[in-house]
Design an enzyme around this catalytic site. Structure first.
Site, PDB file in Angstrom:
ATOM      1  N   ARG A   1      17.663-106.876  -4.172  1.00  0.00           N
ATOM      2  CA  ARG A   1      16.733-106.775  -5.068  1.00  0.00           C
ATOM      3  C   ARG A   1      15.531-107.605  -4.725  1.00  0.00           C
ATOM      4  O   ARG A   1      14.394-106.921  -5.091  1.00  0.00           O
ATOM      5  CB  ARG A   1      17.501-107.458  -6.388  1.00  0.00           C
TER       6      ARG A   1
ATOM      7  N   ILE B   1      10.596-104.868 -13.409  1.00  0.00           N
ATOM      8  CA  ILE B   1      11.891-104.482 -12.804  1.00  0.00           C
ATOM      9  C   ILE B   1      12.806-104.635 -13.691  1.00  0.00           C
ATOM     10  O   ILE B   1      12.855-106.076 -14.230  1.00  0.00           O
ATOM     11  CB  ILE B   1      12.127-105.025 -11.448  1.00  0.00           C
ATOM     12  N   SER B   2      13.811-103.893 -14.124  1.00  0.00           N
ATOM     13  CA  SER B   2      14.766-104.418 -15.380  1.00  0.00           C
ATOM     14  C   SER B   2      15.668-105.343 -15.067  1.00  0.00           C
ATOM     15  O   SER B   2      15.985-105.584 -13.847  1.00  0.00           O
ATOM     16  CB  SER B   2      15.409-103.098 -16.013  1.00  0.00           C
ATOM     17  N   GLN B   3      16.084-105.985 -16.003  1.00  0.00           N
ATOM     18  CA  GLN B   3      17.237-106.998 -15.987  1.00  0.00           C
ATOM     19  C   GLN B   3      18.450-106.306 -15.187  1.00  0.00           C
ATOM     20  O   GLN B   3      18.708-105.143 -15.718  1.00  0.00           O
ATOM     21  CB  GLN B   3      17.738-107.544 -17.520  1.00  0.00           C
TER      22      GLN B   3
END
Length: 205
Positions: free
Chosen positions: A29, A55-57
């Protein structure tokens, strides 16, 4: 181990599909966030990526992915490439990912990251996500990573028989929804409240 800590958190949040957990463990990530944010890359939180996008959880990536792959889709459409992180997770799980991003500079950066990771089962284009990618459909599954004010008809039209569409819907009050196609019939389930950036109609150079 920082990766294992995140996986433990996801398991505690009821993510059960080992394929999803394995894909999240494989995708670095930190490559998908700004260097200044790299120390937070494995935190279970959304992070800014510029252009008013995030950027999503990881939990939300895992949850939406788990819903999406229940029927073992081969060809998946993603609306909102963003950083490319969700794209990379999907690329470890399905035969081919088609992904559309409205902001050209984000799309360019995402393509570069995916090449760096040798993920070659991805087709990416710059365009208006509300319209999907009609000439590549129909798709076994469609994932939308921004909140649509209503379910886009163009996307349900591109869903194959037996296909699943997972997306956040709403303006100030948003819910995660699962839409399934059976022949000409669509069924919809509201799953949980969520918070996403809006899915904007149009594209940006």
């Amino acid at each position: 181990m920082i990766v294992q800590r995140l996986l433990n958190q996801l398991i505690a949040q009821d993510i059960r599909d080992f394929r999803v957990l394995a894909a999240i463990a494989k995708v670095p990530r930190q490559l998908f966030v700004d260097e200044a944010m790299a120390h937070k890359a494995w935190d279970n939180t959304a992070l800014p990526i510029g252009h008013g996008q995030t950027i999503s959880q990881p939990y939300m990536v895992a949850r939406m992915t788990e819903l999406l792959i229940q029927n073992d889709p081969a060809h998946v459409l993603e609306i909102g490439t963003g950083s490319g992180y969700q794209t990379a997770v999907l690329a470890h799980l399905v035969e081919h990912v088609y992904t559309v991003e409205r902001i050209k500079s984000l799309q360019f950066q995402a393509r570069r990251r995916l090449r760096q990771l040798d993920l070659h089962n991805v087709s990416a284009k710059h365009g208006n996500g509300w319209l999907g990618w009609p000439n590549k459909g129909p798709f076994d599954a469609i994932l939308v990573t921004a909140a649509a004010s209503e379910v886009p008809t163009a996307l349900t039209d591109q869903l194959a028989d037996g296909g699943r569409l997972v997306l956040p819907v709403g303006d100030s009050q948003q819910t995660l929804q699962l839409i399934e196609r059976s022949g000409s019939q669509l069924t919809s389930r509201i799953l949980e409240p969520v918070r996403f950036v809006p899915l904007i109609d149009g594209d940006v150079e």
